[in-house]
Each structure stands twice: as structure tokens, then as C-alpha cells.
Design a protein around this motif. Structure first.
Motif, PDB file in Angstrom:
ATOM      1  N   GLY A  77       6.913   1.164   3.444  1.00 59.33           N
ATOM      2  CA  GLY A  77       6.918   1.166   1.861  1.00 59.33           C
ATOM      3  C   GLY A  77       6.880   2.239   1.091  1.00 59.33           C
ATOM      4  N   TYR A  78       6.574   3.194   1.549  1.00 61.91           N
ATOM      5  CA  TYR A  78       6.296   4.560   1.021  1.00 61.91           C
ATOM      6  C   TYR A  78       7.876   5.074   1.184  1.00 61.91           C
ATOM      7  N   ASP A  79       8.585   5.086   2.307  1.00 60.01           N
ATOM      8  CA  ASP A  79       9.785   5.435   2.232  1.00 60.01           C
ATOM      9  C   ASP A  79      10.861   4.571   1.498  1.00 60.01           C
ATOM     10  N   ALA A 113      13.279   6.381  -1.652  1.00 60.99           N
ATOM     11  CA  ALA A 113      14.523   6.106  -1.735  1.00 60.99           C
ATOM     12  C   ALA A 113      15.202   5.206  -2.775  1.00 60.99           C
ATOM     13  N   SER A 114      14.341   4.265  -3.169  1.00 60.73           N
ATOM     14  CA  SER A 114      14.881   3.345  -4.216  1.00 60.73           C
ATOM     15  C   SER A 114      14.099   3.249  -5.552  1.00 60.73           C
ATOM     16  N   LEU A 115      12.816   3.498  -5.572  1.00 63.68           N
ATOM     17  CA  LEU A 115      12.158   3.290  -6.671  1.00 63.68           C
ATOM     18  C   LEU A 115      11.796   4.401  -7.562  1.00 63.68           C
ATOM     19  N   VAL A 132       0.856  -1.180  -0.112  1.00 64.38           N
ATOM     20  CA  VAL A 132      -0.066  -0.073   0.017  1.00 64.38           C
ATOM     21  C   VAL A 132       0.835   1.278  -0.176  1.00 64.38           C
ATOM     22  N   GLY A 133       1.830   1.207   0.747  1.00 61.87           N
ATOM     23  CA  GLY A 133       2.793   2.273   0.929  1.00 61.87           C
ATOM     24  C   GLY A 133       3.425   2.616  -0.468  1.00 61.87           C
ATOM     25  N   LEU A 141       4.155   5.444  -5.570  1.00 59.94           N
ATOM     26  CA  LEU A 141       4.288   5.490  -7.220  1.00 59.94           C
ATOM     27  C   LEU A 141       3.079   5.935  -8.024  1.00 59.94           C
ATOM     28  N   LEU A 142       1.943   5.769  -7.523  1.00 62.44           N
ATOM     29  CA  LEU A 142       0.747   6.447  -8.022  1.00 62.44           C
ATOM     30  C   LEU A 142       0.592   7.941  -7.567  1.00 62.44           C
ATOM     31  N   ASP A 143       1.237   8.485  -6.583  1.00 62.31           N
ATOM     32  CA  ASP A 143       1.189   9.754  -6.271  1.00 62.31           C
ATOM     33  C   ASP A 143      -0.161   9.831  -5.313  1.00 62.31           C
ATOM     34  N   LEU A 144      -0.262   9.062  -4.509  1.00 64.14           N
ATOM     35  CA  LEU A 144      -1.446   9.212  -3.433  1.00 64.14           C
ATOM     36  C   LEU A 144      -1.228  10.029  -2.385  1.00 64.14           C
TER      37      LEU A 144
END
Length: 611
Positions: A195-197, A201-203, A156-157, A162-165
């Protein structure tokens, strides 16, 4: 891709890939029993809270935990909420199906996957994002046995980034999901942030799919059809509920029990209702009719196999003229079939359920709002026409989440039909239970306990005359059956009327129930892609009203779209219309258990048009 769906993305002063904004289908592929339902609901609600029209559809196995399940979220700025055939953004969490899921995608799609699956090597025309879920969840969730559940919140994060939620909306949705469990809320929120962090940092963003805030959901709610139906039944004044659990109807009664316990307890602390879990569906419908005969507003909820078992009692209701309501949340048959897939396969059998000459009234909701309103219609019609009313929902409507405007508080008075009171009997001196006094086929009835010597009558399932006396006289039987059929004809003027959209087109489309949402989108596709205009009639009930006959007469070709193999509604239409109109009807059938999508309707109709 339509230009209205595309914007240009600027990166480092260069025109980058086309941005697809608020027009995508997100699929989460996991396993049954992994706790992904909460994660998927949070994702759905986050998009909804950002004002983007959204729908969620769950495809889950019917047997044991550990088997594949897919949850699809459609976000569409134009408000299309039918299933979309193509998947744009895949979250692959199930090793068993991951490769097949990836290979089924169209070029340009994005894939978010568990790093050990190494899916990036499968194709070069997709965008891949690998996430080390096990590494990320360990620091967040020290308790190892909970990690497989909490791990879902990691995606979810990542998807949110990625989807800019809006992360504030994600947190709000998560808090709502775990409103009664603050510790679980804190734990899962930690996973979302991890997940968001990681994604920050990595995606780096490489695909073209984005969610941007809109303002199309102001004041709207999200609810499933079974919950809406339960609420409607309570407002309709149901007092006796009998049931035997069966997918996909069980949650209707379970939710109704919660509502009744909250809102239908009297000042003395005692329940003003009765709920009975029967030993089987046959017992359940028998109790419904017993309660209906006694004057209660009674109901049951079931699915196709249960309706089959209720056949004999359906005939008793029809012939003895006893009211009741049956919710049929249709699933795929025959036999056990695909019990967790959706269908409109009970239409024909239910219309004529039981042996001998029977014709039953059916109501067909297409939305959660109609689940609410048609619940009230069903009870009023059951008592008005003194018969079973079948409400033909389906798994897609009943168990999935749908957007809706808030339901309006009922303003129509409860209609108990032709009931004679003690005062009526004092004035009349007596009555004939099965006599057609008013010419509409509907007799007058009394309720048990009416204090008058002329109130009693026999409710017979065997041959009887107007006075409900036992009779095997051919003229009595014929007269009675013709009267009951006249009652059915009268119902044409009282059932919900169809929704009709007509212009000058020679092509008509007839559909019903949840097929409606694919039809609205398909008509736009036909107009935009082929310059073909169509007229449309959405059925809401059987027997058919005059509008249905008029619609068929006005069109050269009428495509009847439904989710069953044998064109069951088309068969009912053929029996009802003038013989010379039958050749105008065409069938578009959809039978594999997935909710109907617009593209399938468009392609099939164009093929049948020879274009």
C-alpha cells in the motif's frame, strides 16, 4: 481554523494549501467481521508511537458479520480525546455505506476509497484517492481466502504515506499486534508495504492533513477501560468472580480471568480464586452475595439488562447488609436497545435499585486510570459499608482504547471494615449484628468459621431487630431503616470526592464519566470562541459530597451534562439539594449512543444562554 493548527506547505517554490498538522479525525468505514480491528489498531498505535495524543472509538453492529462498522481515530496535538463530530480523513471500504459516508463530510475532507466504488464523482469539494486493493493484495497474499483480511493492511500503508507516518513506527505497531504470530506479521507487513509503495508511485498528496512527530506520549500506555478495571479488581484482592456474558461487559471478566490465571496461582499450582459463569445474571449476583457473606471479596460485571435482573438481590444486599461489587458497563436501553452503543442511562435506576426504600453507592470513573483505582475503592467501600457498590462505567470507556499514564502500584491497605475476630468476641462476650455502636450507621459483623459461640447471626432479608432476630415490630423496622440510611449519609465522607475547577464565573457545568472529555474541550471552545468562562465539577460518586452542594450554591446557572434522555443525574441532584436551588439546574442531554462530542455541548449551552 485556528492559526495554531496551520502551517504553510511549500511546493515548487509556491505557497500551497494550508497544512493541518496533528489535528484530525480519521474514520475507517468497513464491515463487521472483515478483520479491520487489527489494521485500525496498527494505525492508532503508529500515531501514538509518534508522540501524538490519540484516541480510538469503535462503532460496530450488535448482530451479524457483514454489517457496517466505523472506527474513528482522533489525533490532536492539544490532547483532546473526546469524539470529534467532523470527519477529516475517510477511509471508505464498505460499498453499502460509502456514498452516505462521503456525503456526510465537510468540504475540504479527504477520502481514501476502493477504486471500484468510483466515489470521486460524488463531490467536487473533497480530495479523493482511489486504490485498487484487490490488485495490490493478490501478489502479497497467494491464499485467496485470506485476502479480505489482509486487504485492510493495504489501507494502513496508503494512509501511512498520505499522512506522513513514520514507517518504522508502523512496522513496530504491526509487530506488536501480531507478536505471537510471526507468519501473520510477515504477511500483513507485506500488505502495508504494498500500500505504501503504491501511494508513493501513484497518489500525489493533494489534501492538507499530516501527522508529525511530537513528544507528548512519553511513558504513556494504551489500554481499554475493561482491561484496566480487571487489573484493578485483581490488585484489590478479588477472590470470587461470577458472571453471565453480556455486551459490553464480557471482556472485563475475560481479561480478569487471564490476569488471575497468570498471577493468582498458588505455590501448589492451585488457583487462589474462583470464577463461575452462571446461568443468568440473577444467579450471578446471588453467588456474589453468598461469597460476600462468607467473607470473600466478590464481584460481577454486567450491563443495564443484567442490573435490572439483579434488582431483588440488590435489595437483599442493602437490607441484610452483605458486601459485593457490581461493574455496570452501561449501554443504550431500554430493553435490548442499542447494545453496542454507549450511554449513561442506568444512573437513576441503579441508585434506587430494588423495591422499597433503597439507596446504593455508585462510583463513576471517567478514565482507564480511574477504572483501575476505583476498583480498589469499590471493594474497600463494599466491606466498609457492608453493601453492594456499583461502578458505573460505560461502553465508550470499557471497550475503546485510551491513553493513560502507567497505573500506580496501590499503597492504600485493604479495608475489610468492621469485622470481629475470636479475640474481639472473647473480650466483648457477644455482639448485636445490626446495632449502631459508633453512630455511623455501620454495624459490626463476623465471618463464617469464626471459632466463638457468640459469632453466629442470621443474615435476614426479612424484618429484624438489632440482634438480627426476626421482628415485624414497627419500631424495630423504622429504627433499622433509619440506621441504614445513616450509613448512606456516612458514605458521603468516604466516597471519592469530585474534581472541581472554579473561578469567578456565574455559569457552572456538572458532568461525570466519559462526558468529562467533551466538557474539557467544550470549555476551551466557549472561552476561545465566545469569551465565556465556565466553572466545572466532575462527579465521581453518589451519594454527593458537600462540594457538590457548595458548587451549585455558588453559581446562577448550572448545566448538568449527561448521556441519557431524562436527565437522570440532574434528577438525583434535585432530590439532594435545597429546594430553592433546583431552579438553577439546566439539562444538556445526549441520547443517540455515540460518545459525547464537545461541539454538541458548546452549541447546546450557547443556545440555552440565548447567544
Amino acid at each position: 481554523m485556528a492559526t495554531t493548527d496551520v502551517a504553510l506547505h511549500e511546493a515548487s517554490g509556491q505557497l500551497g494549501p494550508k497544512r493541518v498538522v496533528n489535528n484530525m479525525s480519521i474514520q475507517v468505514a468497513t464491515v463487521n467481521g472483515s478483520g479491520s480491528q487489527s489494521s485500525n489498531t496498527v494505525l492508532l498505535r503508529s500515531i501514538f508511537q509518534m508522540g501524538v495524543p490519540v484516541s480510538g472509538k469503535n462503532m460496530f453492529p450488535s448482530n451479524i458479520a457483514g454489517l457496517p462498522t466505523w472506527y474513528t481515530i482522533r489525533a490532536n496535538k492539544d490532547g483532546y480525546i473526546a469524539r470529534k463530530k467532523e470527519i477529516d480523513f475517510l477511509i471508505a471500504m464498505n460499498a453499502e455505506t460509502a456514498q452516505e459516508d462521503v456525503m456526510s463530510l465537510a468540504p475540504g475532507a479527504a477520502v481514501l476509497y476502493d477504486e471500484p466504488l468510483a466515489l470521486h464523482s460524488l463531490r467536487s469539494d473533497l480530495t479523493f484517492y482511489a486504490v485498487p486493493y484487490d490488485k495490490l493484495v493478490a501478489p502479497v497474499c497467494p491464499e485467496a481466502k485470506l485476502r479480505k483480511l489482509v486487504k485492510n493492511m493495504i489501507y494502513v500503508g496508503v494512509a501511512a504515506k498520505l499522512l506522513d507516518l513514520d514507517m518504522a513506527e508502523v512496522e513496530k505497531a504491526l509487530t506488536k499486534q501480531f507478536s505471537t504470530k510471526p507468519k501473520a506479521a510477515a504477511l500483513n507487513l507485506g500488505a502495508v508495504r504494498a500500500g505504501y509503495d503504491y501511494a508513493v508511485a501513484s497518489l500525489p498528496k493533494k489534501d492538507s492533513y499530516y501527522i508529525q512527530r511530537m513528544d507528548k506520549n512519553q511513558g504513556k500506555i494504551i489500554i481499554d477501560g475493561n482491561s484496566a478495571a480487571a487489573l484493578g479488581c485483581m490488585f484489590a484482592g478479588v477472590t470470587v468472580v461470577t458472571w453471565y456474558p453480556i455486551t459490553p461487559s464480557s471482556s472485563l471478566v475475560e481479561t480478569l480471568i487471564d490476569y488471575l490465571n497468570e498471577y493468582r496461582i498458588g505455590p501448589d499450582g492451585k488457583a487462589t480464586f474462583a470464577v463461575v459463569q452462571a446461568e443468568d445474571e440473577l444467579a450471578a449476583i446471588g453467588m456474589v452475595l453468598g461469597a460476600g457473606w462468607a467473607g470473600a471479596r466478590s464481584m460481577t460485571a454486567t450491563a443495564g439488562p443484567g442490573v435490572s435482573l439483579m434488582s431483588e438481590f440488590a435489595g437483599l444486599s442493602y437490607y441484610a447488609e452483605v458486601p459485593g461489587v457490581v461493574w455496570d458497563i452501561q449501554r443504550v436501553g431500554p430493553s435490548t436497545g442499542l447494545p453496542t452503543r454507549t450511554s449513561q442511562g442506568d444512573i437513576l435506576s441503579t441508585a434506587f435499585l430494588s423495591h422499597g426504600d433503597t439507596k446504593h453507592i455508585m462510583l463513576i470513573p471517567c478514565s482507564v486510570a480511574e477504572c483501575f483505582t476505583m476498583a480498589q475503592d469499590a471493594f474497600n467501600l463494599a466491606e466498609k459499608f457492608q453493601t453492594l457498590i456499583f461502578v458505573m462505567s460505560d461502553l465508550d470507556l470499557g471497550m475503546n482504547n485510551w491513553m493513560s499514564d502507567p497505573f500506580e502500584y496501590p499503597t492504600t491497605p485493604i479495608d475489610r471494615g468492621k469485622i470481629l475476630t475470636k479475640e474481639d468476641l472473647d473480650r466483648l462476650g457477644g455482639f448485636a449484628r445490626y446495632k449502631d455502636v459508633d453512630g455511623d450507621g455501620i454495624g459490626y459483623r463476623t465471618l463464617p468459621g469464626t471459632e466463638h459461640p457468640a459469632a453466629a447471626y442470621f443474615a435476614r432479608g426479612s424484618g429484624h431487630n438489632e440482634k438480627s432476630q426476626y421482628s415485624e415490630r414497627p419500631d424495630d423496622f423504622e429504627h433499622n431503616m433509619e440506621r441504614i440510611n445513616r450509613k448512606f449519609e456516612t458514605a458521603r465522607s468516604f466516597v471519592p470526592r469530585p474534581e472541581v475547577s472554579t473561578g469567578k464565573s456565574k455559569i457552572g457545568i456538572i458532568a461525570y464519566g466519559t462526558s468529562h472529555w467533551a466538557i474539557t474541550e467544550s470549555r476551551d471552545q466557549l472561552r476561545g470562541e465566545y469569551n465565556i468562562e465556565t466553572d466545572y465539577l466532575r462527579l465521581k460518586a453518589y451519594p454527593f459530597t458537600r462540594e457538590v452542594h457548595d458548587f451549585i450554591e455558588k453559581h446562577d446557572r448550572v448545566y448538568v451534562v449527561e448521556q441519557n434522555r431524562d436527565a437522570q443525574m440532574l434528577s438525583l441532584l434535585k432530590l439532594d439539594i435545597k429546594p430553592e436551588l433546583v431552579t438553577r439546574l439546566r439539562s444538556i442531554a445526549h441520547i443517540h449512543g455515540l460518545p459525547l462530542d464537545a461541539r454538541s455541548v458548546t452549541d447546546e449551552l450557547m443556545s440555552m444562554e440565548g447567544k
